[in-house]
Each structure stands twice: as C-alpha cells, then as structure tokens.
Scaffold this motif. Structure first.
Motif, PDB file in Angstrom:
ATOM      1  N   GLU A  75      47.451 118.199  92.561  1.00 28.77           N
ATOM      2  CA  GLU A  75      48.314 118.044  91.266  1.00 28.77           C
ATOM      3  C   GLU A  75      48.714 119.195  90.676  1.00 28.77           C
ATOM      4  O   GLU A  75      49.838 119.361  89.948  1.00 28.77           O
ATOM      5  N   ASN A  76      47.972 120.464  90.750  1.00 27.65           N
ATOM      6  CA  ASN A  76      48.520 121.646  90.083  1.00 27.65           C
ATOM      7  C   ASN A  76      48.826 122.426  90.956  1.00 27.65           C
ATOM      8  O   ASN A  76      48.265 123.494  91.478  1.00 27.65           O
ATOM      9  N   PRO A  77      49.885 122.295  91.760  1.00 33.80           N
ATOM     10  CA  PRO A  77      50.480 122.935  93.121  1.00 33.80           C
ATOM     11  C   PRO A  77      50.632 124.488  92.805  1.00 33.80           C
ATOM     12  O   PRO A  77      51.096 124.742  91.443  1.00 33.80           O
ATOM     13  N   ILE A  78      50.250 125.216  93.692  1.00 31.62           N
ATOM     14  CA  ILE A  78      51.066 126.485  93.878  1.00 31.62           C
ATOM     15  C   ILE A  78      52.442 126.643  94.260  1.00 31.62           C
ATOM     16  O   ILE A  78      52.639 126.040  95.241  1.00 31.62           O
ATOM     17  N   ARG A  79      53.383 127.120  93.449  1.00 32.43           N
ATOM     18  CA  ARG A  79      54.829 126.933  93.605  1.00 32.43           C
ATOM     19  C   ARG A  79      55.307 128.359  93.808  1.00 32.43           C
ATOM     20  O   ARG A  79      56.644 128.351  93.701  1.00 32.43           O
ATOM     21  N   THR A  80      54.718 129.574  93.916  1.00 28.35           N
ATOM     22  CA  THR A  80      55.332 130.712  93.919  1.00 28.35           C
ATOM     23  C   THR A  80      54.972 131.126  95.292  1.00 28.35           C
ATOM     24  O   THR A  80      53.967 130.983  95.982  1.00 28.35           O
ATOM     25  N   ASN A  81      56.147 132.100  95.808  1.00 27.97           N
ATOM     26  CA  ASN A  81      55.516 132.680  96.850  1.00 27.97           C
ATOM     27  C   ASN A  81      55.325 134.163  96.826  1.00 27.97           C
ATOM     28  O   ASN A  81      55.334 135.081  97.569  1.00 27.97           O
ATOM     29  N   LEU A 122      52.012 133.906 105.537  1.00 29.06           N
ATOM     30  CA  LEU A 122      51.526 132.183 105.448  1.00 29.06           C
ATOM     31  C   LEU A 122      52.719 131.617 104.981  1.00 29.06           C
ATOM     32  O   LEU A 122      53.404 131.895 104.088  1.00 29.06           O
ATOM     33  N   LEU A 123      52.556 130.226 105.281  1.00 30.74           N
ATOM     34  CA  LEU A 123      53.512 129.220 105.120  1.00 30.74           C
ATOM     35  C   LEU A 123      52.502 127.958 104.693  1.00 30.74           C
ATOM     36  O   LEU A 123      51.696 127.490 105.493  1.00 30.74           O
ATOM     37  N   PHE A 124      52.791 127.298 103.573  1.00 28.25           N
ATOM     38  CA  PHE A 124      51.855 126.276 103.130  1.00 28.25           C
ATOM     39  C   PHE A 124      52.805 125.182 102.231  1.00 28.25           C
ATOM     40  O   PHE A 124      53.857 125.490 101.822  1.00 28.25           O
ATOM     41  N   VAL A 125      52.247 123.983 102.196  1.00 25.25           N
ATOM     42  CA  VAL A 125      52.959 122.973 101.452  1.00 25.25           C
ATOM     43  C   VAL A 125      51.908 122.307 100.504  1.00 25.25           C
ATOM     44  O   VAL A 125      50.710 121.965 101.098  1.00 25.25           O
ATOM     45  N   ASP A 126      52.122 122.455  99.334  1.00 25.64           N
ATOM     46  CA  ASP A 126      50.992 122.274  98.313  1.00 25.64           C
ATOM     47  C   ASP A 126      51.296 121.053  97.522  1.00 25.64           C
ATOM     48  O   ASP A 126      52.318 121.308  96.611  1.00 25.64           O
ATOM     49  N   ARG A 127      50.957 119.926  97.825  1.00 21.70           N
ATOM     50  CA  ARG A 127      51.250 118.719  96.907  1.00 21.70           C
ATOM     51  C   ARG A 127      50.168 118.171  96.366  1.00 21.70           C
ATOM     52  O   ARG A 127      50.115 116.847  95.820  1.00 21.70           O
ATOM     53  N   LEU A 176      48.286 124.320 105.609  1.00 18.35           N
ATOM     54  CA  LEU A 176      48.547 125.714 105.845  1.00 18.35           C
ATOM     55  C   LEU A 176      48.835 126.019 107.051  1.00 18.35           C
ATOM     56  O   LEU A 176      48.162 125.706 108.138  1.00 18.35           O
ATOM     57  N   ALA A 177      49.867 126.974 107.253  1.00 15.42           N
ATOM     58  CA  ALA A 177      50.027 127.612 108.636  1.00 15.42           C
ATOM     59  C   ALA A 177      50.056 129.235 108.447  1.00 15.42           C
ATOM     60  O   ALA A 177      50.744 129.670 107.535  1.00 15.42           O
ATOM     61  N   THR A 178      49.125 129.824 109.400  1.00 16.10           N
ATOM     62  CA  THR A 178      49.098 131.110 109.428  1.00 16.10           C
ATOM     63  C   THR A 178      49.936 131.811 110.647  1.00 16.10           C
ATOM     64  O   THR A 178      50.395 131.016 111.649  1.00 16.10           O
ATOM     65  N   ARG A 179      50.001 133.147 110.400  1.00 11.07           N
ATOM     66  CA  ARG A 179      50.775 133.752 111.250  1.00 11.07           C
ATOM     67  C   ARG A 179      52.220 133.362 111.656  1.00 11.07           C
ATOM     68  O   ARG A 179      52.492 133.091 112.816  1.00 11.07           O
ATOM     69  N   VAL A 180      52.983 133.175 110.687  1.00  6.59           N
ATOM     70  CA  VAL A 180      54.374 132.448 110.934  1.00  6.59           C
ATOM     71  C   VAL A 180      55.311 133.482 110.582  1.00  6.59           C
ATOM     72  O   VAL A 180      55.210 134.223 109.441  1.00  6.59           O
ATOM     73  N   SER A 181      56.009 133.843 111.864  1.00 11.57           N
ATOM     74  CA  SER A 181      57.096 134.582 111.412  1.00 11.57           C
ATOM     75  C   SER A 181      58.238 134.377 110.459  1.00 11.57           C
ATOM     76  O   SER A 181      58.357 133.260 110.490  1.00 11.57           O
ATOM     77  N   ASP A 182      58.845 135.469 110.140  1.00 12.75           N
ATOM     78  CA  ASP A 182      60.225 135.004 109.276  1.00 12.75           C
ATOM     79  C   ASP A 182      60.811 134.072 109.618  1.00 12.75           C
ATOM     80  O   ASP A 182      61.231 133.336 108.930  1.00 12.75           O
ATOM     81  N   ALA A 232      58.147 123.350 101.217  1.00 16.69           N
ATOM     82  CA  ALA A 232      57.150 124.425 101.742  1.00 16.69           C
ATOM     83  C   ALA A 232      57.562 125.759 101.132  1.00 16.69           C
ATOM     84  O   ALA A 232      58.525 125.934 100.729  1.00 16.69           O
ATOM     85  N   ILE A 233      56.160 126.571 100.967  1.00 18.50           N
ATOM     86  CA  ILE A 233      56.206 127.869 100.443  1.00 18.50           C
ATOM     87  C   ILE A 233      55.878 129.041 101.453  1.00 18.50           C
ATOM     88  O   ILE A 233      55.146 128.627 102.246  1.00 18.50           O
ATOM     89  N   TYR A 234      56.889 130.184 101.627  1.00 23.07           N
ATOM     90  CA  TYR A 234      56.296 131.130 102.791  1.00 23.07           C
ATOM     91  C   TYR A 234      56.328 132.250 101.860  1.00 23.07           C
ATOM     92  O   TYR A 234      57.172 132.886 101.015  1.00 23.07           O
ATOM     93  N   MET A 235      55.034 132.912 102.170  1.00 22.67           N
ATOM     94  CA  MET A 235      54.806 134.311 101.777  1.00 22.67           C
ATOM     95  C   MET A 235      54.760 135.398 102.925  1.00 22.67           C
ATOM     96  O   MET A 235      54.102 135.218 103.920  1.00 22.67           O
ATOM     97  N   PRO A 236      55.939 136.270 102.962  1.00 22.76           N
ATOM     98  CA  PRO A 236      56.342 137.007 104.281  1.00 22.76           C
ATOM     99  C   PRO A 236      55.264 138.074 104.637  1.00 22.76           C
ATOM    100  O   PRO A 236      55.051 138.182 105.585  1.00 22.76           O
TER     101      PRO A 236
END
Lengths: 236, 236, 236, 236, 236, 236, 236, 236
Positions: free
Chosen positions: F82-88, F75-80, F48-54, F67-71
């Motif tokens: 078993e049941n990963p979160i794949r939505t932004n 937050l930017l994260f890579v979820d590998r 997980l990475a926090t405070r990531v700009s667009d 990688a998933i980015y929620m603007p």
C-alpha cells in the motif's frame, strides 16, 4: 607372517638402497619393535628404529643385548657390522667410531639446544648409513657472525642439512653461502604462531636461495637419508 | 646501481655455484628484465629468466636478438656459450643439442599434459645448467603399470624429479622403486580440495618412501637446480 | 526416555537399513553404553558400540555377559543372532565364523601395523553387518610390487576399502587397478605436516583415479557401512 | 605418442571399467581436446570431456561434427553407440533418450539453480555410462517438507548422489531417510565463510548419518562415476 | 582492588543488562572464583560461574554454603533471590522451580547425549536469567521425522537455541520450520575433519535458512544470554 | 515447475515469517531473476533480490517497470504494497518513506565508507520487512569518543546490527554499552591478514561482551532478517 | 556530513598524533577521494591517500592541481606545508627535499625490486610525517655478505623497517645485528606456499631475534607510521 | 663449549643491546638452565629465563641461592646489579624497587585475570631491562568507560603494551586514543574459535588504528623488549 614380509622386503630394499628397512617406533609397542627387529636381524647386520621413547627403549634393551639407545634423538639400533658403533653418545659416534669407514662429508647444522634432537636424528641416520657427518650447533640467523665463522667449513661439505624451528631462516642463510644441495628440516620448536612447525616449514618452502629442498617437520631421519644418498651416490 | 649489484653478485655466485644469477620474471616489467639481463650478459655467457609471460617475452625478444623463449615452461634465456642451445623446442633441446656436453642423468617425470609446464621448467633448468635430462610424461599413480614399464630407466638415473598435482602421490611411488634422491614438485593442478597445490605438497611432505625432499608448489626451477647440484657434484 | 527413543528409532532403521542403531562410544560413560545397549537388546539381536576404550569395555563386559570386545579396533558388540560371532580375534572372526552366512566380497586393505586399528574397524563393521570381508595389510604405494602381487585378488572384490595415513596414496593406486567402487579412509597416522590426517584426506579427495569416495579421518566404521551397503544391495 | 598412450590405456580400462578414458578439459586447449578425442574415437564409440568452457566447446564442435555440448554442466561428448544421445538438453537426455538402455536407478538431488551445474554433471556422467538417472532439484534442508514429499522416491533408488553447497546438510538429511549408499558432492556455491566449498565438504565428512561418502568439491563427474559403479555392479 | 572493580562493574551492568557479571571459570583457581563470587554477592543476589571443573567446584562448595554446582553443564551459581533455584538437577530446575517466575518461552534443542553439556549450559543460563526454557534432546538432521514430531512445539517458541556438533545442520533444519530467531551453537563434538567444531561452525555460518545467527564453539552460555535478551526484551 | 515451487513455498513462508522468499541474485542470470520475480509477484506484493550486479539490475529494470535498484547494497526489489518504497536512495527510504508503517527500532552501525554496502544491505532488508531502522556510519573502535557520542541512541534500540571489517571490534564495543542483542556482521573489507573477512569473523565469535551473535561474512541480508525478527516478534 | 566528521576527527588527531587522518584509497572512488581530501585540506596542510590506483590517481590529479602521485608505492598526497615535497620521484623526495626539516634516522630495507612498492610506501609515509629516511634495497638473507656491508649503517639508525616476502627472514637477520626496534613488514611477494604473505608473516612473528614487531601483510603505511612514532617521540 | 658460546655471545650483545642473552626455558631441563645461567653469570650481573615451570624453578632455586622466581609470569632471574630486585612479587617490583633507577614510562595493560601472566611477563621484562613500567589490568573493549577513565594516564606513556586474548580489540581501542607506539600482544586465552590466539593475532594485525605493531601469541617477553627499546632509545 607380517614379520616375514618385513624380512623379505628389507632384503630387496637393501640391495637397492644400501640400507635395511627402518622401524617407525611411534605407535608400536616395545614388544612389536622387538619382534620386527629380531626378524630383520636374521637377514641384516644393522637395524634402526626411530622415534622410540625412553620407556620402550628400556624394554627393548632388556631383550636385545647389543641394542644401543640414544635418548635425545630417540634412536635405537643394533649394529652387528664389522666395525660397529657401540657408543650411545652421539658426538662420540660422529667423531670417533665412524671415521674409519665413512665417506664424503655431510654437515648437519642447527641453532642450539632446542633443535638438537632433530639435528642428532639426522646426523646419526646418515652416520649409520655410512656417511661422515659433522654436527654444528651454534649457527643461526639471529647471530649471523657466528654462522659466517663457519663459512669455509660449510663450503667444504658435499651436502648440508639445515635444521631450524621458529622462523626457519637458517636454510636460506646457508644456501646463500654454498653451492651444494641444502636439505631443510623444519622443527616444531616454538609456540604461538609457530603452529607446531608450520611457520618454519613455509619459510623453507619459500626460500629465495637456490638449492634448498625440504622434508617433513621434525623429520631428522628423512633428512639424514636424503643427505646420505646425495653424499654417497650409488653411481660412483 | 641495482644492476651493478646483480652483476657483481652473479660473478661471485657463478664461481661458487656454476650458474649465474637467475631473473625471477614475475612482477618485473619486460623493460626491467631487459636491463638486468643486459647487465648480466656483460659478465656471463648464459642468462635465464623464469616465469616470463608471452607478452613480456615478445618485448624482450624484440630487444635482445639471440634470446630464446619457451612458452610452455615460460623460460627465457640467452645462451652465448660455445655450443649454445638455439631451439625454443624443449624436447629438441633436451634430446639433441645438449647431448654433446651434458653429464650424468636426471629423469624428470610427470603424469601428463597438465603438469607439463612445471616439468619442462625443471628439465630445462637442469639442462641449461649442463645436466643430461630425460623427460617422462606418461607416468602416474593411477596407471601404475605404465610407471613400472619405466622401472629400469628410473633405476638408472642419478636423481629423479617427480612432478605431480592433485593427490601428489608420484614421488612416493617412484621413491619406492629407486635408491637415489627424489626431488618432489607439487603443482597447482587440480580444483576444489587441491587448494592450489596444498594437497600435493602435504602428500609429498608425508611420503612414507625414503629419499624424498620437496620444493615449493610449481617451483620447477628450484627442483631443476637441486637436481643439477646432486647430479653434477662440485666435489667430483 | 531417551533410551525408548533409541529403541524405537532402531526398529525403524533396521527394517530400512538392515542394521540396528550403533552406539558412538566416545564421550559416553560405560554406564551410559550399558543402558543404551540393554534397551536396544530388547528389540534387536545385534548391538554394536564403536570407539570404546579398554577401561569402558571392561566395565561393560562385567555387566553384559555375552558382550565381545576387540581392543585394536575398539569395537564392542553383543551378537545374539543364530550363528553369532563369539570370538574377540578379528582375523578369526573374518576368516572362520562369518563364512557360513556372509554374502559378496569386500576387500579392506592398508599398508601395515599403524593403520590396522582403522582397517579392522572397517572390516569388522562390514562383517557384523553380514558381508564377507578379506583384510590385506601388506599393501602400500611405497612398495608397489607387493600391491601388484594382489592385483587379481583386488579385481575380484565387489568393493574395496582402502585405508591409509601420511600421504594417503593407496586409494588412487588401487582405483587405478580395479573397476569397482573404492571407499577411501584417511587415518591420523603420521606427524608434522600430516596434520592429524588432513594430508591423507586431501590426497584422497583429489584422487586422479576414478571411483573413489572418501569418509572422515579414522572413520573405519563409516567405511565399513558404506562398503556393506554397496556389497549387499537392498534391491537384490 | 602421448595420444597413442591414451588410446591404449582406454582399451584396457574400458574392458575393466565399462567406460573409456575421460578427458579433463580444464587446462587443455580446444586443439588438444580435439586431438585426444580423435585418437580415442579410433577405438571407442563414446568419448567424454569434462569442464569444457563455451569457447573451447565451440571450437571442438566446429571440428567434430557429431560432438554434443551441454553448457550448464560443461560436458562435451561424442556418442557413436547404437542408440546414441543426440540432444544437448540434459532433461531430455535423462528422461527420453536413455530410457531404452539404462539399468537400475540413480537419484541425483540438489536444492536448486545454484547447484544445478554440478548435479547435471553427475547425472549426465552416470547417464552416459548407462545408468538410469532421475534428477531432483527442489530438495533442501531448509525446506524439509519438500524433501519429505520425495521420501518414497528416494527410498526406491539404488544409490543417491546428494549435491549441496553452503552448509552442505543435504546428504545427512537424505541418508537419514534411506538405506542405500549416498555419494555426497560439496559445491563451491556460497560466499564468505563457505570458503569455496570447504564448509560443505567438512559437513559431509562429518555426517552423523550412515552410508555417506564424499567426493571433491564440484566433482559431479566423480560422483556420477562412483554412483554408476554402485548402480551397475560389474559382478551382476 | 580488582574485586572492587568487579563489584562496581556489575552494579552498572546489572541496571543495564538485568544480570550481574558472570565469572569465566576456566583459567581461574577455585580460590579466585570464591573471592570474586564473594565480592559480587555483597551487591547481587545471583552469581554465576561458567566452565567450572568438578575439582574446583568441590572447593567452592566447601567455602560457600549455598552454592549449587551442575556437573554436566559445568555451571556453579549462588542464587539468593526470592524464589531461588536450589536443585543441582538441570531438568528439575528447568521444569519445576523456574515456572513460577519465568516469562516467555525459549526452546533449546540438540541431537542427544554428546551435545547435552552445551545445551544444558545454554538452557540453565537463560533459566537463571529468568526465561522459561524447554530442552529438547532427541532432535537431529539424521532422524528428521523425530524433529518434525516437535514441529508445533518449535513453532510456539519465541526464540530457539539449536546446538549441534559434527555437520552442524540442525539450525538450518529448524530455521526452515519456524519464523523466530534461531541462535546456533556449534559444539566440539566429533573427530577427524570436525576440527574441534570448525565444521559445525562453518555450516551454521553458511545456513541457507533465514534467521540464523551463531555464537562461538561450545558457547552455551553466550547462546543462552542472547536467547534470553530476545525472549525478554528490555523494551517490553 | 521450479518457479511454481518458489511461489508455493513463499506462500507458506510468508504466513509464517512475515516475508516472501528472497532471490539470491549471485549466480543467477538477469533472465532467471526476472522469471522467478514474476512468478513470486503473482502471489506477493513484495519481492527482494540480493547481490544483484549493476548489469543484471539494468536488464531486470528494463523488464519490470516498477522494480527499484539500490546499487551500493546491490538490492533490487518490487514493492507493490500500500505505501510502497519508491526511492532508490537508501537514506531517503530509511528516513522518510518507511516512517509511516514501521515498528520498533533497529540501529545498524558501521565505521565508514568501506563497510557501507553491507550496512545498507542490512538496513534496507529490515526496512523492507517493516522495521524502523537507523543507520549510523561514523562509529568505530579506533575513534571511541565518536561512538560514545551515540551511547544514548544506541541504548534506545531494540536490537543493534554492528557491521565491521578488518579487526571487527565494533560489536564488542557496542555490546559492552547496551543490554539488547547485537547481531555482528563481519565484512571482507581489508587486505593481507584480514583474509577476506576471517579476521573480523573470528573477533566477533570471540567477543568477550555478552549478547553478540554472528552471521556470515558480508551477509547484511541475514543480519537484517535476524534483527527484524527480534525487533518485531511474531508473538507480540 | 561524513566529511565534516573526517575534518573534525583529523583536527583532534593531528594535535595528538602529529599527522592528519589518512585516506585508505582502496574501495573508494576517485570522486570520494577528492571529496574527502578537499574537506581535509580546509583544516590541514598535508593530506595522504594510500593504495590509490593509477586510474584513480589520474582523476584526482585532474581535480586537485597540486596533488602528487607516486605510482610504485601507490601514494597520493597534497603537501601545502612550508617546504613542501613537490617531486613524484621517491628517491629524490627521500634524499633531497626532506633533508631540510626531517629529524632522526629511519632505515627502510628490502631485498630488491619485488618488495620495493611496500618499502617505498613505508619510507614515504615516514618521510611525509617528518622523519629522515634511508632506503636500502639490496639487502637479503640469501646474500648475507651484502647485508653485512651495511652493518654500520644499520647500527646507526634509530629504528629499522625490514620489508620481505617469501621466507621473510630479513627482520631476524637485521635484528640480530642491531639494538634498536625493528618493524617487520611481510609482503605478498612469492607464489605457491607463500600463501599471499602468510609464510613471511609467520616467520616474522616467530623471529628468534629480539626487538621485532610486525604489521599486516603489505602494510608499508602502517610500518612507516610506527617507525616515525618511534623515531620522533612526542615526549622529546 | 656451547656455554662458552653463550657467554661470548652475551658479552657482544650486551654492549649492543643493553641486556644479556635471555634463556628460553621451555624445552630445557632445570639442569640445562642452571648450567647456562651459571656460565652467563660469570660475565653478567643480570640473567633472565622465561617460560620456566614451577617444577624447574624449584630445582634452579635450590642450586642458585639468589635466584628469584615469579610464578605467574613464569620468569626466573638472578639480579646482581647494584640496586637489585629482590622480591618475587610483581607489583612490588614494579612499584617500589625499580623506581630508583628506571627511566621513561611504559604502560602495560590488559583486561583482567586471564591475560595477567602475559602482561606481567611483558612488564617485568621491561622493568628488569631498566624501564619504569605501570601495569593496568582493568581495561577492556567490553567495558570502554573503564578504559576511558585511564585516558590521561595512557596519553602520558612513551609506549604502550596492550595484551588481549579472545577478540583482541584492546590495541585498536588504545591506539585510537594515543599518539605513541602500541605494541600488541595476542594471548591464547579463549576457547573454540579463538584457535589458541589466532583470533586475537589477526585482529591486531588488522587494526584500523595507527601505530600498532604485533608480537607472537603469548610473547610477553618480546613485547617488553620492544617496548623497552622504544622507551629507552640507545641514541639518547
């Protein structure tokens, strides 16, 4: 040894600044004040101590016969000049004694009882230094008609010391009326968000009227000294 | 209608203060500055605007032919007096043009390049008002021998404007050397715990040397105005 | 049990730092100070307590025969080393007793009476740790010629502790004259906008002169400790 | 004329302090930096400018052939000494080039990437002045076992510069482990209640560990200079 | 009428929160505390008053027979539960009495004597609410090896309350070692730039270690309450 | 080498804390974020990475395929896992994806649009760590009836994160209704005397309701982490 | 769903407060403003958004045909009442359009150009709510004779909104002249020690004149709302 | 002479404001209070002094027979009107005596015992001025159901004074329920990060609910005066 330093220092400063070293009474014992004052009096005919409490003053008066103490501005001085100030009444000193030898005209003004100690400290400092000083105590931004009743008198001064606590608006009001320098003194009068004088200090720093400069909170002595230097220029 | 107000106001103030209303350029558009300046110029032969950016100045210069802009102190003025200042070079204005008609002597001093914009604003303000001003820029507490090399010159002034950022110690150092009023100007030069000039401001408020009063952070204009009033007393 | 901790801790620290744990006297009762000191004395021949009031000191002196109390710097210590300090007079301790075994040279300087308690705390701390310390008390930015009279002496030091309240300009002035580290100590001396030492603290943090680092307000002990470590490097 | 002042000043200072005047790059144009640097280079074989932006550096590099710019610590220097530093890579400069002529040992430490610019500024300043410097960047209070892995190395230093933002606890942690002076540098790293470095600054001022003194927020240069003076005493 | 309000309120809150209303003793007279306590005791078998001075406590103890007063944490309580706490010794209460009925494990830790009142307030609050609490008082950032000696014990807790004044680094240090929530309590211990606990508060707000949340300065009660809620979840 | 440190560190921490090291994105380049993330992903299945700009996020997404980015929460994260979160989409992530494996129940609440970024950062942090999180965004002290409409829902939570800017009263209001810990997050929403979140921070520190502890201004990540630790105790 | 909340909320509030919910435009996108405004317009015939930038306003105007934007006070509104305000000129709106249906009399006053945006925000807010408002812009403490020229007009108002930056003395001056409530609005106009409006805020909090209460810095909307409630009492 | 000023001033103000000048008791001696009160009573039938300590009050009561002193709000008054208030019991004065002649309805509310002195000062000020005042003391944000129990009563008021210390959330809560002006009074109740009322003051300045304006910390008098002016409009 330290006293010797004081005495020498004053000698140099007096020639330069027209006034001997002043004793900052806060944080000194009555004994220390007496010692330093005695040392200074060997070379000078006028010694002033500021921020002297009632208790310390009583001790000093017991040891130095001709010392004078003014309790409201907490000033203590020994005046051995030719026409000395011999009263401990501020108004008497300002209106009667000093008339014979003062020069120019400083007005020190404040709103009322609460700011009076600081205003008197400023007025007596300049008076002891030799300036003619008028003290106005019924002037304030919340009663502007009273202030305007003094407009002509204010315009006649060479320099004005404006003392105020709380919102500290008096210097702006005065400076909007006159064309001479206004020395602003914030006081610690107030409570809550006055923050011990910060509110008044900031107001005065931000004055939108011209000609205003500011000294430290409750620093009546400093304001009196600045005003005297402006009122009695060494180059005249 | 507001312009009319400005014009009337200035007329009153000029008689009283010896200088027309000044335009605070920050937060006004170039268009607004032009309008107000034009209105003032109908009654006055000198108009000054402070804190004018390069961009705004360019617009004003395009509209008012004889306007002068000094980019470092960010001052813009129109001088239609008899012996007008026609240079936009501060040093030239201070040393050459104004010699013929200035009176008295103000010294404006600072440590170097960083405080120069504020020092020049103070110097040019007093110069435009008619004072003779000397600008010393190589004086600072960290190089005290350089300061002392100017000791005699400093003692010859009627009033000194001491400009300093960071620790803001210059006014105390100067005031310990001279017997005339010192107008202290804190600047926002510095970083970290200088807090945009608060450090310097507090230092100056707490000066242990006599005769120091303080204006707002970066307020070169205000200091120049106070100094001019002290230097050229209306009562002389 | 806590005392045991203290005793063990000190043993480790002494080997490392050359000085036992110091007792922070503020907020401890005389009884607590006695207990901790007694525990420490089982392992150490020198124990120091700082910020001890007169009342507490009297109680401790009544219980520990060879304890020494210096009231101005509020230091209390028990010195059971070979050539112990047995005087409670700071100047005597600095000039006479410690000469035989101290090394190097620290100068502690301040402007006068008001900053003396903090300056003495710094000087005696370094002295007890084994440094040779000179205390100069007539130095200040407002009387720069007096400071310059000590210029050669200041340049001879290995490290300088500069103590100042109010505008706190002394460290900048000193650091502009010398090439050794200057440890700056702001004091709470002053009133109004000195804000209990914040003004001096900020000035010192923003010193434009090189080689200045700062300790907490009124922290003479900390400054003495830093100065001693610089003066008597463990790697020599 | 101002440049002449700079050149003369440096000559005096260099003899005294072992390092020429340093150019404070912030608030100066690239042109001003070039002019001052060129003037200094007539007398000195090493010139340093701090807080130089990428843009300004590019302009200076275009004009002064042998200038070196390190972008992370924002340092620009011209080194014309016998064994000059010719790399713009901080780690290379610290580990390779300076080995041949540095003396003593300074450790500069910080927690990681964010504080690196300030830590590198401190390290390179001391390195350019002639100290041997080791830079540790994986030390922090939140991962204390990593810090302790360096305990022996830390104990081997003559002086430590501890750089930290946010809660600023690193200097206390380090000072609890060693017996040498710790120069603490708060950084503006953080957000919200870090208040641009105030949080770290206050933490460091209040360190309960001995031997800590503090410089201004983000003042890596100042810390490097203090550390070098401690590391390479002029009296040895 | 106000007392009736209190009594009703507590009834509701107790069902919800597992603990009756607590009396904030500061700013209340001994008489007021007695009245409110008596009203509460009609419905509750446990009443707690915080921040009760020695003088007020003496008055309350004279009126309520089974009231217990602990002077260091300034807590006063009446415990009429089945296995009541009947000692006014904090350590005894924590180690002996409460063992029989407490659940889980809270560790409250601080560096030493100065922070003890706040730490004890936190520990006794959670203890009275029914948590098992261990109090560690020899832990601090400046003596990190002592802290690490408790590493396993710290890791065994369900929640940790870390109490610290001055630089306030303890919570960061602890949180770097464990995986449970750390409740940080800044204390007003310190002087000068500790600003009555602001330094510690800011440090804790800016902790770079995870899992730290903060309560008000000196708010041992609040920390104990938060810790108890975490330690004894209502949903278990 | 620094990356290696990160990777090792995380391994230790994960075992202890149930979550890998988090990358503080502010002040790091996209390249640095990619490097650190890649290193961490060799050992971990969630980064997980926090405070990531667009802008930075776009660069990272271009390099790390999954990688998933929620603007809004940045937050930017890579979820590998078993049941990963794949939505932004935050709401989708909170309501749908995580249901299968989350435990317990955290409520994150705020008043509306302005505080949403911080509230979402808190909610997603706890969600990624494995907690079941409900986000309520229509709750505020100025519309108390809306808050009370959620009273039962609030009482059902194990821990509540209350996010508020301006006057920051929400945590007090919530804590008066429930018996579980309330983690308060002040935000920098507001203007003027909100002082970038200080107003809200102080309100929360002074909450008169029990069970409130506070994290840094805008520190949604920290609050989510604390809440998760309370919600999913390692000792269960 | 959130919009639904807004719509419902407004319905309740309107019945109670006589005015629909207002959209705080800062920190919202133009799209969000449009969405919320559209939702509100389904139930209300008047919608107001504050602190809307020129760019956002242009987007909203493109989507909502009858939206009006006033750029100086940064207000955007849609007025679908019977006698709607259809001009984007503040003076025209105040003097012409609203005459037909406003009640009572509010005076909003400030010193000049700089405070005008906030003063217009206050005036238009009250005007849109249905009050008759007069805007005086040539009143200030530094030109007290101009203020007194409006004395009778000021005394005729039911409530006065006094807007001022810098030293913020205007409310005290006004309140000393009238017997009705004075709502004081500090503005962020100024520089240096005005600290973004703190100086004016503190002045107003400490007003020595009666009847003054204060709203947030630059909060013209809030002042207009308070003034309207006083001017048009719901109980009449 | 000063007294004469007072008397004249009051005469003018009373006609304008419906109430004579009030004596600010803090910083005045009992003797000064008596003098000023006696002077005022020659022209007025009601005189009020605020912030009068128990000791001063005893002296005044000994000299002025019909003076009444209320110790909790520290108010001293002489009421020589037709139906005078003759009780020193605040509740009795509010509920019984004033019923016959008061108009309108002000509600003064606070959370409990701690804020009571300020709330009573506000209530009695408005009561003496002639308003009908209800005092609610069991209302607070942490017990919102109690507040809502008074919702109808609150909605019936013409103006509400909301008094709160600590987090200061009460005015926002109240203003969210009603449509009349809310005068907010921060109190200095609290400790630590309440900073003597700053926390509550900032909360109130940043209220997200409409219709709130704020007076100085602990300024119950000012709030009562504002509320009375709103409750009893001079234009009705």
């Amino acid at each position: 040894m330290e006293l010797q330093e004081y005495a020498n220092l004053d000698y140099d400063r007096e020639r330069r600044c027209g006034f001997p070293e002043v004793i900052f009474g806060e944080g000194k014992t009555a004994e220390q004040i007496c010692e330093i004052a005695s040392a200074l009096l060997k070379r000078h005919d006028l010694v002033l101590a500021t921020r002297v409490s009632d208790e310390k003053a009583a001790e000093v008066l017991a040891q130095i016969d001709d010392a004078i103490y003014m309790p409201i501005p907490r000033l203590l001085f020994v005046d051995r000049r030719e026409n000395p100030i011999r009263t401990n009444n501020v108004n008497e000193a300002l209106t009667t004694v000093t008339q014979s030898r003062t020069t120019g005209n400083i007005i020190v003004c404040c709103a009322g009882t609460s700011d009076l100690p600081v205003a008197q400290e400023a007025a007596m400092t300049a008076c002891l230094m030799g300036s003619h000083v008028t003290l106005l105590t019924d002037i304030g931004v919340a009663g502007v008609h009273r202030t305007l009743a003094h407009e002509d008198e204010l315009k006649s001064a060479r320099v004005i010391v404006a003392v105020a606590g709380m919102e500290g608006a008096l210097p702006s009001l005065i400076a909007g009326l006159v064309g001479v320098p206004v020395v602003a003194v914030p006081t610690s009068v107030g409570y809550g968000a006055s923050f011990g004088g910060i509110s008044a200090l900031l107001s005065m720093m931000n004055s939108c009227a011209g000609g205003v400069s500011v000294v430290n909170i409750d620093n009546g002595f400093g304001a009196g000294q600045v005003a005297h230097r402006i009122n009695s220029p060494s180059w005249l």
